[in-house]
Design a protein around this motif. Structure first.
Motif, PDB file in Angstrom:
ATOM      1  N   GLN A 133       0.878  -1.101   0.036  1.00  0.00           N
ATOM      2  CA  GLN A 133       0.023  -0.106  -0.275  1.00  0.00           C
ATOM      3  C   GLN A 133       0.795   1.280   0.167  1.00  0.00           C
ATOM      4  O   GLN A 133       0.607   2.088  -0.589  1.00  0.00           O
ATOM      5  CB  GLN A 133      -1.098  -0.159   1.216  1.00  0.00           C
ATOM      6  CG  GLN A 133      -2.075  -1.031   1.093  1.00  0.00           C
ATOM      7  CD  GLN A 133      -3.154  -0.990   2.109  1.00  0.00           C
ATOM      8  OE1 GLN A 133      -3.159  -1.475   3.304  1.00  0.00           O
ATOM      9  NE2 GLN A 133      -4.242  -0.175   1.882  1.00  0.00           N
ATOM     10  N   LEU A 134       1.857   1.122   0.622  1.00  0.00           N
ATOM     11  CA  LEU A 134       2.994   2.457   0.816  1.00  0.00           C
ATOM     12  C   LEU A 134       3.382   2.576  -0.464  1.00  0.00           C
ATOM     13  O   LEU A 134       3.856   3.658  -1.002  1.00  0.00           O
ATOM     14  CB  LEU A 134       3.729   2.238   1.986  1.00  0.00           C
ATOM     15  CG  LEU A 134       3.346   2.838   3.343  1.00  0.00           C
ATOM     16  CD1 LEU A 134       4.066   2.615   4.389  1.00  0.00           C
ATOM     17  CD2 LEU A 134       2.425   3.937   3.252  1.00  0.00           C
ATOM     18  N   SER A 135       4.051   1.436  -1.195  1.00  0.00           N
ATOM     19  CA  SER A 135       4.746   1.483  -2.274  1.00  0.00           C
ATOM     20  C   SER A 135       3.742   2.476  -3.575  1.00  0.00           C
ATOM     21  O   SER A 135       4.318   3.334  -4.205  1.00  0.00           O
ATOM     22  CB  SER A 135       5.051   0.081  -2.770  1.00  0.00           C
ATOM     23  OG  SER A 135       5.583   0.324  -4.160  1.00  0.00           O
ATOM     24  N   ASN A 136       2.546   1.987  -3.461  1.00  0.00           N
ATOM     25  CA  ASN A 136       1.533   2.487  -4.367  1.00  0.00           C
ATOM     26  C   ASN A 136       1.501   3.988  -4.184  1.00  0.00           C
ATOM     27  O   ASN A 136       1.298   4.878  -5.092  1.00  0.00           O
ATOM     28  CB  ASN A 136       0.150   2.117  -4.210  1.00  0.00           C
ATOM     29  CG  ASN A 136       0.197   0.614  -5.040  1.00  0.00           C
ATOM     30  OD1 ASN A 136       1.094   0.355  -5.919  1.00  0.00           O
ATOM     31  ND2 ASN A 136      -0.769  -0.316  -4.547  1.00  0.00           N
ATOM     32  N   LYS A 137       1.354   4.443  -2.781  1.00  0.00           N
ATOM     33  CA  LYS A 137       1.250   5.783  -2.530  1.00  0.00           C
ATOM     34  C   LYS A 137       2.358   6.605  -2.704  1.00  0.00           C
ATOM     35  O   LYS A 137       2.158   7.736  -3.284  1.00  0.00           O
ATOM     36  CB  LYS A 137       0.904   5.996  -0.952  1.00  0.00           C
ATOM     37  CG  LYS A 137      -0.513   5.209  -0.023  1.00  0.00           C
ATOM     38  CD  LYS A 137      -1.781   5.948  -0.642  1.00  0.00           C
ATOM     39  CE  LYS A 137      -2.989   5.144  -0.156  1.00  0.00           C
ATOM     40  NZ  LYS A 137      -4.330   5.595  -0.987  1.00  0.00           N
ATOM     41  N   ALA A 138       3.306   5.883  -2.625  1.00  0.00           N
ATOM     42  CA  ALA A 138       4.652   6.878  -2.885  1.00  0.00           C
ATOM     43  C   ALA A 138       4.784   7.088  -4.234  1.00  0.00           C
ATOM     44  O   ALA A 138       5.179   8.160  -4.751  1.00  0.00           O
ATOM     45  CB  ALA A 138       5.823   6.068  -2.351  1.00  0.00           C
TER      46      ALA A 138
END
Ligand code: SF4
Length: 299
Positions: free
Chosen positions: A68-73
């Motif tokens: 999820q953080l990879s997508n947001k970043a």
């Protein structure tokens, strides 16, 4: 033993950033909370009377958080992640499962800022990681004045161990928490206190408030966020019922007073809230402690 569960999502985007907690996202590695505070807002039939017995560990939390953080970043959607909004990130089981520690490693990898809210001294274990996040996180543009990626708030409803034992039976003792707060300030983190909920006639007295603000002022905390208590429901697992039961046992002289406070709803009456707000503003000025995180950073 806590239950081990798998979940579909662990990173929740908040609808609107709260001006106190500055949360753009929340992350809860555990479901329910073994600190078992009687006044807790997650209380209700879902978790039962003893929150420790309904505690679950989200075993796939780290893998999901990474995705999820990879997508947001990639989309440049940086924002402050609050750990945690519906549990404590440093519960007793964190020593074994280390989900919060591993989550911080993932958060550091993706360079997100964090706001840790806890009642535990176990946070000291993660100071090194939190320092790296502090230096490397990318802040959302409108929070650039913060100029650091880690905020740490310790939560107190009282400073007295004997009162904590009644209302927060599973949590780290307030005196132990105070020692951790002092260490956190001394490590140079942006550190403050979530002074909530203050318990009427128990921790909201002039004597107790002066003790609290003097203590926090001596430690040079950066902010104090005070709030009144909210109590819901008459079912056995509801916060209002549990707090009233505790009052009957330990403070019978207060039962009638609390019944009056909550006869029409879950919030303290308007006249109390108005007086409370005024009192907290006075204390903030007297002890020179900002009552908002952003007030500290802009001063
Ligand atoms: S520590 Fe927080 S989440 Fe846990 S029981 Fe207490 S108030 Fe609820």
């Amino acid at each position: 033993m806590p239950k081990e569960i798998e979940v579909k999502s662990v990173l929740n985007k908040t609808k609107k950033r709260d001006s106190w907690f500055l949360d753009d996202y929340t992350f809860n590695p555990y479901s329910s909370c073994s600190f078992n505070c009687l006044y807790c807002y997650i209380r209700g039939s879902k978790y039962g009377i003893n929150l420790e017995q309904s505690l679950s560990v989200k075993t796939n939390a780290i893998e999901l958080l990474d995705k999820q953080l990879s997508n947001k970043a990639k989309k440049n959607q940086y924002g402050i992640i609050v750990l945690s909004s519906a549990t404590d990130p440093y519960l007793q089981v964190e020593k074994k499962y280390q989900l919060t520690q591993r989550a911080l490693e993932v958060i550091l990898k993706h360079r997100f800022p964090v706001h840790i809210i806890t009642k535990s001294d176990l946070i000291e274990r993660d100071f090194d990681l939190l320092k790296e996040i502090n230096e490397q996180a990318i802040l959302p543009e409108d929070l650039n004045t913060l100029d650091r990626g880690t905020i740490i708030s310790f939560s107190f409803s009282t400073l007295l161990d004997e009162v904590g034992k009644i209302f927060e039976p599973g949590a780290t003792k307030p005196t132990q928490r105070l020692a951790a707060l002092e260490k956190t300030v001394n490590e140079g983190f942006l550190t403050g206190v979530s002074l909530m909920p203050l318990l009427p006639y128990i921790s909201d007295t002039t004597e107790q408030l002066d003790l609290a603000f003097q203590t926090f002022s001596d430690m040079q905390v950066n902010y104090v966020l005070p709030a009144t208590i909210t109590l819901f429901g008459n079912g056995d697992a509801n916060s209002k019922k549990l707090v009233m039961n505790a009052l009957e046992k330990h403070y019978p002289e207060l039962v009638e007073k609390y019944e009056k406070f909550f006869q029409h709803g879950s919030q303290m009456p308007y006249y109390y809230q108005t007086a409370f707000k005024k009192k907290m503003e006075e204390l903030s000025l007297t002890y020179k402690i900002p009552n908002a995180i952003l007030k500290y950073t802009s001063s």
